[in-house]
Write a protein that holds these residues in place. Structure first.
Motif, PDB file in Angstrom:
ATOM      1  N   LYS A 124       0.846  -1.188   0.000  1.00 34.77           N
ATOM      2  CA  LYS A 124       0.000   0.000   0.000  1.00 34.77           C
ATOM      3  C   LYS A 124       0.888   1.247   0.000  1.00 34.77           C
ATOM      4  N   PRO A 125       0.415   2.364  -0.563  1.00 33.85           N
ATOM      5  CA  PRO A 125       1.242   3.573  -0.614  1.00 33.85           C
ATOM      6  C   PRO A 125       1.103   4.443   0.631  1.00 33.85           C
ATOM      7  N   GLY A 126       2.139   5.255   0.890  1.00 31.01           N
ATOM      8  CA  GLY A 126       2.045   6.325   1.864  1.00 31.01           C
ATOM      9  C   GLY A 126       2.672   6.049   3.213  1.00 31.01           C
ATOM     10  N   THR A 127       3.448   7.041   3.708  1.00 31.75           N
ATOM     11  CA  THR A 127       4.011   6.995   5.055  1.00 31.75           C
ATOM     12  C   THR A 127       3.748   8.334   5.737  1.00 31.75           C
ATOM     13  N   LEU A 128       3.720   8.314   7.062  1.00 32.45           N
ATOM     14  CA  LEU A 128       3.481   9.527   7.840  1.00 32.45           C
ATOM     15  C   LEU A 128       4.416   9.537   9.040  1.00 32.45           C
ATOM     16  N   HIS A 129       5.172  10.621   9.185  1.00 33.71           N
ATOM     17  CA  HIS A 129       6.064  10.810  10.327  1.00 33.71           C
ATOM     18  C   HIS A 129       5.377  11.795  11.268  1.00 33.71           C
ATOM     19  N   ARG A 161      -0.831  20.969  13.066  1.00 34.85           N
ATOM     20  CA  ARG A 161      -1.561  20.173  14.063  1.00 34.85           C
ATOM     21  C   ARG A 161      -2.949  19.775  13.567  1.00 34.85           C
ATOM     22  N   ALA A 162      -3.636  20.700  12.931  1.00 36.91           N
ATOM     23  CA  ALA A 162      -4.967  20.369  12.402  1.00 36.91           C
ATOM     24  C   ALA A 162      -4.850  19.337  11.286  1.00 36.91           C
ATOM     25  N   GLY A 163      -3.799  19.459  10.474  1.00 39.07           N
ATOM     26  CA  GLY A 163      -3.615  18.537   9.366  1.00 39.07           C
ATOM     27  C   GLY A 163      -3.354  17.121   9.836  1.00 39.07           C
ATOM     28  N   ILE A 164      -2.525  16.969  10.857  1.00 32.69           N
ATOM     29  CA  ILE A 164      -2.240  15.605  11.311  1.00 32.69           C
ATOM     30  C   ILE A 164      -3.428  15.034  12.081  1.00 32.69           C
ATOM     31  N   ARG A 165      -4.199  15.898  12.732  1.00 33.39           N
ATOM     32  CA  ARG A 165      -5.404  15.401  13.412  1.00 33.39           C
ATOM     33  C   ARG A 165      -6.404  14.859  12.394  1.00 33.39           C
ATOM     34  N   SER A 166      -6.426  15.421  11.203  1.00 34.32           N
ATOM     35  CA  SER A 166      -7.331  14.913  10.171  1.00 34.32           C
ATOM     36  C   SER A 166      -6.861  13.576   9.600  1.00 34.32           C
ATOM     37  N   GLU A 167      -5.567  13.259   9.782  1.00 34.16           N
ATOM     38  CA  GLU A 167      -5.010  12.005   9.267  1.00 34.16           C
ATOM     39  C   GLU A 167      -5.053  10.889  10.298  1.00 34.16           C
ATOM     40  N   LEU A 168      -4.891  11.224  11.577  1.00 33.37           N
ATOM     41  CA  LEU A 168      -4.823  10.237  12.646  1.00 33.37           C
ATOM     42  C   LEU A 168      -5.861  10.543  13.711  1.00 33.37           C
ATOM     43  N   GLY A 169      -6.520   9.521  14.189  1.00 34.51           N
ATOM     44  CA  GLY A 169      -7.511   9.708  15.241  1.00 34.51           C
ATOM     45  C   GLY A 169      -6.864   9.788  16.600  1.00 34.51           C
ATOM     46  N   SER A 170      -5.920  10.709  16.745  1.00 33.53           N
ATOM     47  CA  SER A 170      -5.187  10.877  17.992  1.00 33.53           C
ATOM     48  C   SER A 170      -4.962  12.352  18.238  1.00 33.53           C
ATOM     49  N   GLU A 171      -4.977  12.737  19.513  1.00 27.80           N
ATOM     50  CA  GLU A 171      -4.821  14.138  19.883  1.00 27.80           C
ATOM     51  C   GLU A 171      -3.396  14.501  20.303  1.00 27.80           C
ATOM     52  N   ILE A 172      -2.471  13.560  20.286  1.00 28.55           N
ATOM     53  CA  ILE A 172      -1.196  13.797  20.958  1.00 28.55           C
ATOM     54  C   ILE A 172      -0.090  14.325  20.040  1.00 28.55           C
ATOM     55  N   ASP A 273     -10.911   6.065  11.117  1.00 31.87           N
ATOM     56  CA  ASP A 273     -10.672   7.024  12.202  1.00 31.87           C
ATOM     57  C   ASP A 273      -9.236   6.917  12.703  1.00 31.87           C
ATOM     58  N   VAL A 274      -8.720   5.713  12.771  1.00 32.37           N
ATOM     59  CA  VAL A 274      -7.368   5.496  13.289  1.00 32.37           C
ATOM     60  C   VAL A 274      -6.319   6.044  12.320  1.00 32.37           C
ATOM     61  N   ILE A 275      -6.415   5.664  11.035  1.00 33.61           N
ATOM     62  CA  ILE A 275      -5.482   6.145  10.006  1.00 33.61           C
ATOM     63  C   ILE A 275      -6.300   6.418   8.752  1.00 33.61           C
ATOM     64  N   ALA A 276      -6.615   7.671   8.518  1.00 35.07           N
ATOM     65  CA  ALA A 276      -7.580   8.034   7.478  1.00 35.07           C
ATOM     66  C   ALA A 276      -7.174   7.542   6.096  1.00 35.07           C
ATOM     67  N   CYS A 280       1.275   4.059   6.636  1.00 33.97           N
ATOM     68  CA  CYS A 280       1.967   3.620   7.845  1.00 33.97           C
ATOM     69  C   CYS A 280       2.483   4.841   8.591  1.00 33.97           C
ATOM     70  N   VAL A 281       2.658   4.695   9.902  1.00 35.28           N
ATOM     71  CA  VAL A 281       2.987   5.836  10.753  1.00 35.28           C
ATOM     72  C   VAL A 281       4.142   5.469  11.680  1.00 35.28           C
ATOM     73  N   ALA A 282       5.023   6.448  11.917  1.00 34.96           N
ATOM     74  CA  ALA A 282       6.047   6.330  12.955  1.00 34.96           C
ATOM     75  C   ALA A 282       6.157   7.673  13.649  1.00 34.96           C
ATOM     76  N   ASP A 283       6.413   7.657  14.962  1.00 36.09           N
ATOM     77  CA  ASP A 283       6.537   8.922  15.681  1.00 36.09           C
ATOM     78  C   ASP A 283       8.008   9.337  15.778  1.00 36.09           C
ATOM     79  N   THR A 284       8.267  10.426  16.482  1.00 35.44           N
ATOM     80  CA  THR A 284       9.618  10.984  16.524  1.00 35.44           C
ATOM     81  C   THR A 284      10.319  10.755  17.853  1.00 35.44           C
ATOM     82  N   LYS A 285       9.773   9.903  18.725  1.00 31.70           N
ATOM     83  CA  LYS A 285      10.467   9.599  19.962  1.00 31.70           C
ATOM     84  C   LYS A 285      11.784   8.886  19.665  1.00 31.70           C
TER      85      LYS A 285
END
Length: 426
Positions: A124-129, A161-172, A273-276, A280-285
């Motif tokens: 599947k296409p697409g990644t999100l950092h 922040r608004a853009g990533i909230r529209s992509e992921l169902g998470s507030e953090i 809702d989880v990943i619009a 795939c997603v990875a965070d920056t920790k």
């Protein structure tokens, strides 16, 4: 189930495509090249070498894709573990562009191989950092500018922040980088597809065949418990499972453990809702969490730090809190899979690639191996064939030995990782 079968608790093993059991090596055979390791690096090298007409024998101590290649997050991420600006600072613009260009070639190779060989691996296409800290948004914006102006790469875009909230169902999360040039897949099925392609090209593949020692010479002797391979060239593609097979390079990598869980299938609405966009997603920790949706809409989530090669007694219980920090709305969902495995990191987090006479090696992808392994296998094949210019771009990268060597590297890393994990929490 023996210790060298795919773990039954793995979603990937449970949904693996049918694949033949490869024979165990018995007796003496000869080859142009002996590849040790049946993960992405070894399979890529074997495939490219066989396509060039070399007589190739591949030895895997367990099953094809048994190690990190069949257990990882399946993410086809951008570039290398050093960001675009870091690459320029470390190597200068020309060499940084060359490294980045080969990393992009590696990503395209996956899409090309899947199409060429008809590999069914849920590509599947697409990644999100996703930015875990507010200050991350500043370097993310700079990174987009650098990618466009220095590398000519325009498939990534910044999300506020608004853009990533529209992509992921998470507030953090505070911001993000959405990249349409990458993607994600079922890594075990991709490995099995590469193995079939390599075998079709003429490579001989052996499973349940552990290499005990390598006697280096004009013709190398690769000794196993039941046989041996005599080959002019050897490719060491063992990564975290190198052990003491080659002490000259073992201290350049550190094997570490990582773990993933898989939920019960989500409804279509829950999944969106989880990943619009189903990226795939990875965070920056520093201790990265990463996740994606499977083909049957399970959330596959990797996270948490573990500084021992011994897995937790309850992997789902260990990883689940990290998932719920991102998605508290999934608290009622069953966890149906939980598995782990070993990967190898380097001090620089760039792959350690090189040669010792007629023995080639590559390992230490530091969590960025799904794509980069493919190009490294291709570069090894080029070098064996006598054209090493591109191979040398990676082999020229200088690598530190882990402090303490192979004996003390682990406790020293534990101390460092605990410090960075504390910084993540703060």
């Amino acid at each position: 189930m023996g210790p060298f079968e795919h773990p039954q608790s793995s979603y990937y093993a449970a949904t693996a495509n049918a694949s033949p059991q490869r024979p165990t090596l018995s007796g003496a055979v000869t080859a142009d090249v002996c590849v040790i390791g049946g993960g992405f690096t070894g399979l890529s090298a074997a495939l490219h070498l066989a396509e060039r007409g070399f007589n190739v024998v591949l030895l895997e101590q367990a099953r094809i894709g048994w190690g990190a290649s069949g257990r990882n997050g399946g993410q086809i991420n951008l570039g290398l573990r050093k960001g675009p600006e870091e690459l320029i600072a470390a190597f200068g613009e020309d060499r940084a562009r060359t490294l980045f260009g080969m990393a992009e070639e590696a990503r395209q190779m996956i899409f090309d191989r899947v199409a060429q060989h008809g590999i069914k691996c849920d590509l599947k296409p697409g990644t999100l950092h996703a930015a875990s800290k507010a200050r991350d948004q500043h370097w993310m914006q700079d990174e987009i500018t650098c990618l466009e102006n220095k590398y000519g790469y325009r498939n990534a875009r910044y999300l506020d922040r608004a853009g990533i909230r529209s992509e992921l169902g998470s507030e953090i999360f505070h911001a993000g980088v959405l990249d349409s040039g990458g993607g994600h897949l079922h890594p075990l099925n991709y490995a099995l597809g590469l193995a079939e392609a390599a075998a079709s090209a003429g490579a001989e593949l052996f499973e349940q065949t552990r290499v005990l020692k390598i006697e280096q010479g004009a013709v190398n002797r690769v000794v196993t418990s039941a046989g041996e391979v005599q080959a002019k060239h050897v490719v060491l593609a063992c990564n975290a499972y190198l052990g003491d097979l080659e002490p000259r390079i073992a201290g350049k990598i550190m094997p570490i453990a990582n773990f993933i869980i898989g939920t019960e299938p989500l409804s279509e609405a829950e999944a969106r809702d989880v990943i619009a966009r189903d990226v795939c997603v990875a965070d920056t920790k520093f201790v990265v969490s990463y996740w994606r949706l499977s083909a049957d809409r399970r959330l596959l989530f990797g996270g948490g730090e573990r500084y021992s090669t011994k897995p937790p007694t309850d992997i789902p219980a260990f990883v689940r809190p990290y998932m719920l920090r991102v998605y508290p709305q999934l608290a009622g969902k069953r966890i149906e899979y939980g598995w782990g495995g070993m990967l190898a990191i380097t001090v620089s987090r760039l792959p350690h690639v090189g040669r010792m006479g007629n023995i080639f090696f590559a390992h230490g992808y530091s969590g960025q191996g799904v794509a980069v392994t493919g190009i490294i296998g291709k570069l090894i094949a080029e070098a064996v064939a006598g054209t090493a210019e591109r191979f040398d771009v990676f082999s020229a990268i200088r690598h530190q030995t882990f402090p303490g060597g192979t004996l003390l590297r682990h406790p020293l890393l534990v101390a460092a990782m605990l410090w960075y994990a504390l910084r993540d929490r703060l």
